[in-house]
Structure formats: C-alpha cells, structure tokens
Design a protein around this motif. Structure first.
Motif, PDB file in Angstrom:
ATOM      1  N   GLY A 139       0.822  -1.201   0.000  1.00 12.21           N
ATOM      2  CA  GLY A 139       0.000   0.000   0.000  1.00 12.21           C
ATOM      3  C   GLY A 139       0.852   1.245   0.000  1.00 12.21           C
ATOM      4  O   GLY A 139       2.066   1.208   0.209  1.00 12.21           O
ATOM      5  N   GLY A 140       0.226   2.370  -0.221  1.00 15.77           N
ATOM      6  CA  GLY A 140       0.941   3.625  -0.395  1.00 15.77           C
ATOM      7  C   GLY A 140       0.942   4.522   0.817  1.00 15.77           C
ATOM      8  O   GLY A 140       0.986   5.736   0.673  1.00 15.77           O
ATOM      9  N   ARG A 141       0.851   3.960   2.004  1.00 19.40           N
ATOM     10  CA  ARG A 141       0.831   4.765   3.218  1.00 19.40           C
ATOM     11  C   ARG A 141       2.171   5.461   3.441  1.00 19.40           C
ATOM     12  O   ARG A 141       3.207   5.046   2.945  1.00 19.40           O
ATOM     13  CB  ARG A 141       0.498   3.882   4.418  1.00 19.40           C
ATOM     14  N   ASP A 142       2.142   6.521   4.281  1.00 20.87           N
ATOM     15  CA  ASP A 142       3.383   7.252   4.528  1.00 20.87           C
ATOM     16  C   ASP A 142       4.186   6.580   5.635  1.00 20.87           C
ATOM     17  O   ASP A 142       3.750   5.614   6.261  1.00 20.87           O
ATOM     18  CB  ASP A 142       3.091   8.726   4.845  1.00 20.87           C
ATOM     19  N   ASP A 143       5.391   7.125   5.872  1.00 20.42           N
ATOM     20  CA  ASP A 143       6.304   6.484   6.814  1.00 20.42           C
ATOM     21  C   ASP A 143       5.740   6.426   8.228  1.00 20.42           C
ATOM     22  O   ASP A 143       5.942   5.437   8.941  1.00 20.42           O
ATOM     23  CB  ASP A 143       7.641   7.228   6.826  1.00 20.42           C
ATOM     24  N   ALA A 144       5.051   7.468   8.672  1.00 22.94           N
ATOM     25  CA  ALA A 144       4.513   7.479  10.031  1.00 22.94           C
ATOM     26  C   ALA A 144       3.517   6.344  10.221  1.00 22.94           C
ATOM     27  O   ALA A 144       3.530   5.643  11.238  1.00 22.94           O
ATOM     28  CB  ALA A 144       3.855   8.826  10.331  1.00 22.94           C
ATOM     29  N   GLU A 145       2.665   6.124   9.234  1.00 20.99           N
ATOM     30  CA  GLU A 145       1.666   5.063   9.338  1.00 20.99           C
ATOM     31  C   GLU A 145       2.304   3.683   9.221  1.00 20.99           C
ATOM     32  O   GLU A 145       1.909   2.741   9.907  1.00 20.99           O
ATOM     33  CB  GLU A 145       0.582   5.263   8.279  1.00 20.99           C
ATOM     34  N   ARG A 146       3.294   3.558   8.343  1.00 23.79           N
ATOM     35  CA  ARG A 146       3.982   2.272   8.196  1.00 23.79           C
ATOM     36  C   ARG A 146       4.717   1.915   9.486  1.00 23.79           C
ATOM     37  O   ARG A 146       4.712   0.753   9.918  1.00 23.79           O
ATOM     38  CB  ARG A 146       4.949   2.325   7.017  1.00 23.79           C
ATOM     39  N   LEU A 147       5.358   2.900  10.106  1.00 22.97           N
ATOM     40  CA  LEU A 147       6.065   2.650  11.355  1.00 22.97           C
ATOM     41  C   LEU A 147       5.077   2.268  12.453  1.00 22.97           C
ATOM     42  O   LEU A 147       5.283   1.292  13.189  1.00 22.97           O
ATOM     43  CB  LEU A 147       6.863   3.890  11.762  1.00 22.97           C
ATOM     44  N   ALA A 148       4.007   3.030  12.591  1.00 22.82           N
ATOM     45  CA  ALA A 148       3.016   2.736  13.628  1.00 22.82           C
ATOM     46  C   ALA A 148       2.414   1.354  13.430  1.00 22.82           C
ATOM     47  O   ALA A 148       2.199   0.602  14.394  1.00 22.82           O
ATOM     48  CB  ALA A 148       1.930   3.807  13.634  1.00 22.82           C
ATOM     49  N   ALA A 149       2.120   0.996  12.185  1.00 22.25           N
ATOM     50  CA  ALA A 149       1.533  -0.319  11.912  1.00 22.25           C
ATOM     51  C   ALA A 149       2.492  -1.441  12.290  1.00 22.25           C
ATOM     52  O   ALA A 149       2.089  -2.449  12.877  1.00 22.25           O
ATOM     53  CB  ALA A 149       1.147  -0.424  10.437  1.00 22.25           C
ATOM     54  N   ALA A 150       3.767  -1.269  11.955  1.00 21.49           N
ATOM     55  CA  ALA A 150       4.758  -2.298  12.293  1.00 21.49           C
ATOM     56  C   ALA A 150       4.884  -2.455  13.801  1.00 21.49           C
ATOM     57  O   ALA A 150       4.945  -3.580  14.327  1.00 21.49           O
ATOM     58  CB  ALA A 150       6.115  -1.936  11.685  1.00 21.49           C
ATOM     59  N   LEU A 151       4.919  -1.336  14.528  1.00 22.86           N
ATOM     60  CA  LEU A 151       5.033  -1.398  15.982  1.00 22.86           C
ATOM     61  C   LEU A 151       3.792  -2.013  16.602  1.00 22.86           C
ATOM     62  O   LEU A 151       3.875  -2.809  17.544  1.00 22.86           O
ATOM     63  CB  LEU A 151       5.270   0.001  16.544  1.00 22.86           C
ATOM     64  N   ALA A 152       2.626  -1.649  16.084  1.00 19.80           N
ATOM     65  CA  ALA A 152       1.383  -2.191  16.623  1.00 19.80           C
ATOM     66  C   ALA A 152       1.298  -3.695  16.391  1.00 19.80           C
ATOM     67  O   ALA A 152       0.890  -4.451  17.285  1.00 19.80           O
ATOM     68  CB  ALA A 152       0.190  -1.477  15.997  1.00 19.80           C
ATOM     69  N   ARG A 153       1.665  -4.150  15.193  1.00 26.49           N
ATOM     70  CA  ARG A 153       1.617  -5.586  14.924  1.00 26.49           C
ATOM     71  C   ARG A 153       2.557  -6.350  15.842  1.00 26.49           C
ATOM     72  O   ARG A 153       2.232  -7.438  16.331  1.00 26.49           O
ATOM     73  CB  ARG A 153       1.961  -5.864  13.454  1.00 26.49           C
ATOM     74  N   ASP A 154       3.722  -5.793  16.084  1.00 24.33           N
ATOM     75  CA  ASP A 154       4.668  -6.448  16.981  1.00 24.33           C
ATOM     76  C   ASP A 154       4.106  -6.507  18.395  1.00 24.33           C
ATOM     77  O   ASP A 154       4.226  -7.526  19.082  1.00 24.33           O
ATOM     78  CB  ASP A 154       6.007  -5.712  16.966  1.00 24.33           C
ATOM     79  N   ALA A 155       3.504  -5.406  18.846  1.00 20.81           N
ATOM     80  CA  ALA A 155       2.929  -5.383  20.194  1.00 20.81           C
ATOM     81  C   ALA A 155       1.800  -6.397  20.329  1.00 20.81           C
ATOM     82  O   ALA A 155       1.681  -7.082  21.354  1.00 20.81           O
ATOM     83  CB  ALA A 155       2.425  -3.981  20.513  1.00 20.81           C
ATOM     84  N   ILE A 156       0.969  -6.509  19.303  1.00 22.43           N
ATOM     85  CA  ILE A 156      -0.129  -7.484  19.337  1.00 22.43           C
ATOM     86  C   ILE A 156       0.433  -8.906  19.428  1.00 22.43           C
ATOM     87  O   ILE A 156      -0.043  -9.736  20.213  1.00 22.43           O
ATOM     88  CB  ILE A 156      -1.020  -7.315  18.093  1.00 22.43           C
ATOM     89  N   ALA A 157       1.461  -9.200  18.617  1.00 23.93           N
ATOM     90  CA  ALA A 157       2.070 -10.532  18.649  1.00 23.93           C
ATOM     91  C   ALA A 157       2.683 -10.817  20.014  1.00 23.93           C
ATOM     92  O   ALA A 157       2.592 -11.936  20.533  1.00 23.93           O
ATOM     93  CB  ALA A 157       3.124 -10.644  17.543  1.00 23.93           C
ATOM     94  N   PHE A 158       3.313  -9.814  20.611  1.00 23.24           N
ATOM     95  CA  PHE A 158       3.932  -9.994  21.926  1.00 23.24           C
ATOM     96  C   PHE A 158       2.866 -10.261  22.990  1.00 23.24           C
ATOM     97  O   PHE A 158       2.967 -11.205  23.778  1.00 23.24           O
ATOM     98  CB  PHE A 158       4.745  -8.754  22.288  1.00 23.24           C
ATOM     99  N   LEU A 159       1.835  -9.434  23.009  1.00 27.14           N
ATOM    100  CA  LEU A 159       0.811  -9.547  24.050  1.00 27.14           C
ATOM    101  C   LEU A 159      -0.024 -10.818  23.904  1.00 27.14           C
ATOM    102  O   LEU A 159      -0.537 -11.348  24.896  1.00 27.14           O
ATOM    103  CB  LEU A 159      -0.083  -8.317  24.023  1.00 27.14           C
ATOM    104  N   ALA A 160      -0.158 -11.313  22.689  1.00 28.62           N
ATOM    105  CA  ALA A 160      -0.918 -12.537  22.464  1.00 28.62           C
ATOM    106  C   ALA A 160      -0.040 -13.789  22.522  1.00 28.62           C
ATOM    107  O   ALA A 160      -0.555 -14.901  22.417  1.00 28.62           O
ATOM    108  CB  ALA A 160      -1.619 -12.477  21.109  1.00 28.62           C
ATOM    109  N   GLY A 161       1.269 -13.603  22.698  1.00 23.76           N
ATOM    110  CA  GLY A 161       2.200 -14.719  22.661  1.00 23.76           C
ATOM    111  C   GLY A 161       2.622 -15.200  24.032  1.00 23.76           C
ATOM    112  O   GLY A 161       2.199 -14.665  25.068  1.00 23.76           O
ATOM    113  N   PRO A 162       3.503 -16.195  24.066  1.00 22.92           N
ATOM    114  CA  PRO A 162       3.892 -16.822  25.336  1.00 22.92           C
ATOM    115  C   PRO A 162       4.746 -15.948  26.246  1.00 22.92           C
ATOM    116  O   PRO A 162       4.821 -16.213  27.450  1.00 22.92           O
ATOM    117  CB  PRO A 162       4.671 -18.066  24.881  1.00 22.92           C
TER     118      PRO A 162
END
Length: 212
Positions: A139-162
């Motif tokens: 997708g064509g999102r800007d850097d701020a959104e791409r960074l936030a999305a990457a951090l959010a996905r990592d946080a979700i994986a961490f909180l839902a993980g072991p």
C-alpha cells in the motif's frame, strides 16, 4: 553509576518492549524519555532497523512531529497494556497514574495495525536449502503510518504470545522499565538495578539497627 543507555535492538517480538523502555530512569530520581523530539525517534528507528525489517526504509526515515506524536500515542497504549499484563504485580511507576483504559489501548493498537495491510512473501536465496517466508507491508501509506503499523503488529504478537506471562515491571530503586524474565532467578531488568536494590537493602538494615 547507573546504566542509562537505551535498551538494545530487539529481535522478534521484543520491538514492543524496546518501544516501552524508551521511558526510563534518569539516574537522579526522575524519568527520561528517548522520544521527546523527532530526532530521538529517528535515532531509535535506525537503531532498530533489523527488527523493523521490510516494513520501513529505516535508512531513509526521518521523523517529523506527526510521526513522533503517532509513535508516542502508540507507546502509551503499549505501556498501558503492559501494566495490565503484569497484574497483580505493580505497574511501572512512570505512568501508573495516567494509564489508558484497556479497551482504549487495545483499540489504538488495532487501529494502528490496520492502517497498512501486509502480505506474505517468499524468500529463497540461490544457495539456501529451503525458503523462508515473511510478511511485507503493502500500500501507499506514509512512513509514520507504516512505522506505527509495524510497531502495533509487533505489540499485538507480543501480548498474544507466550512471553506476555514473563513480562515484569522492574522493582529496582527508581527504575521504570518493563522487562521479560528470561531466567527463573531474574529479578531486575539490568544488573545495575539489582546492585542498587542490594545497596538500598543494606542501608535500610543499617538504619534499622541504628548503625550510622
């Protein structure tokens, strides 16, 4: 002397933890923040280029006030959910008085993660015995959104993980960090916190005994 260096670059789903510990003790009884200015965010992103992977061109990334505000808002959500995760243990004292409601923090993470869709990608180098797969942002999102999305996905994986059940708020004197308990006997986020705790206990015992 207290160890005031920011946390190291984080592999796997430790990126969310690395974001959380950009709030840290300053060695003088106060709290330091590595993300007070866009320059701080730029330096942090480049230091964590490996963990961010293909989500962002970290070498070309330069934070602006909007990106800083976005990431700081996401950090507030992550730290609020970390505080929820360590219960019944106490949260970090840095922001215990201004934590987001859990539902609001979850909604903020989910909204950030959904800003930039991802797709699976196959990677098979010529001399590798087997391929590997990873996700890439599309997708064509800007850097701020791409960074936030990457951090959010990592946080979700961490909180839902072991590792979530191993998350702790460091109880070292003046410390405000969260950490993952990697060893059964680990009590502090860093050896320096353990040293300060032992010194504090020693002085407390001497005061209790009336020893000058």
């Amino acid at each position: 002397m207290p160890d005031l260096t920011p946390g190291p670059a984080a592999p796997g789903h430790r990126l969310a933890l690395a974001l959380a510990v950009t709030v840290r003790h300053d060695g003088h009884g106060g709290v330091a923040d590595d993300l007070l200015a866009p320059e701080g965010l730029t330096a942090w992103v480049r230091a964590h280029a490996g963990a961010l992977g293909a989500d962002l061109d970290t070498a070309a990334f330069t934070a602006d006030p909007r990106a800083l505000e976005t990431v700081r808002g996401l950090r507030a959500a992550v730290r609020s959910l970390f505080a929820h995760a360590v219960r019944p243990g106490p949260p970090s004292p840095a922001d215990a008085h201004r934590l987001l409601p859990v539902a609001d923090a979850v909604a903020r993470l989910n909204a950030a993660a959904a800003q930039v869709p991802v797709a699976p990608a196959l990677h098979w180098p010529p001399h590798a015995a087997r391929p590997a797969s990873h996700t890439v942002a599309i997708g064509g999102r800007d850097d701020a959104e791409r960074l936030a999305a990457a951090l959010a996905r990592d946080a979700i994986a961490f909180l839902a993980g072991p590792e979530r059940v191993l998350l702790r708020a460091c109880q070292g004197p003046r410390c405000v960090r969260y950490f993952v308990k990697d060893h059964p006997r680990q009590e502090w986020c860093k050896p320096s916190c353990g040293n300060r705790a032992r010194v504090a206990r020693h002085h407390s015992r001497r005061r209790a005994a009336g020893t000058p």
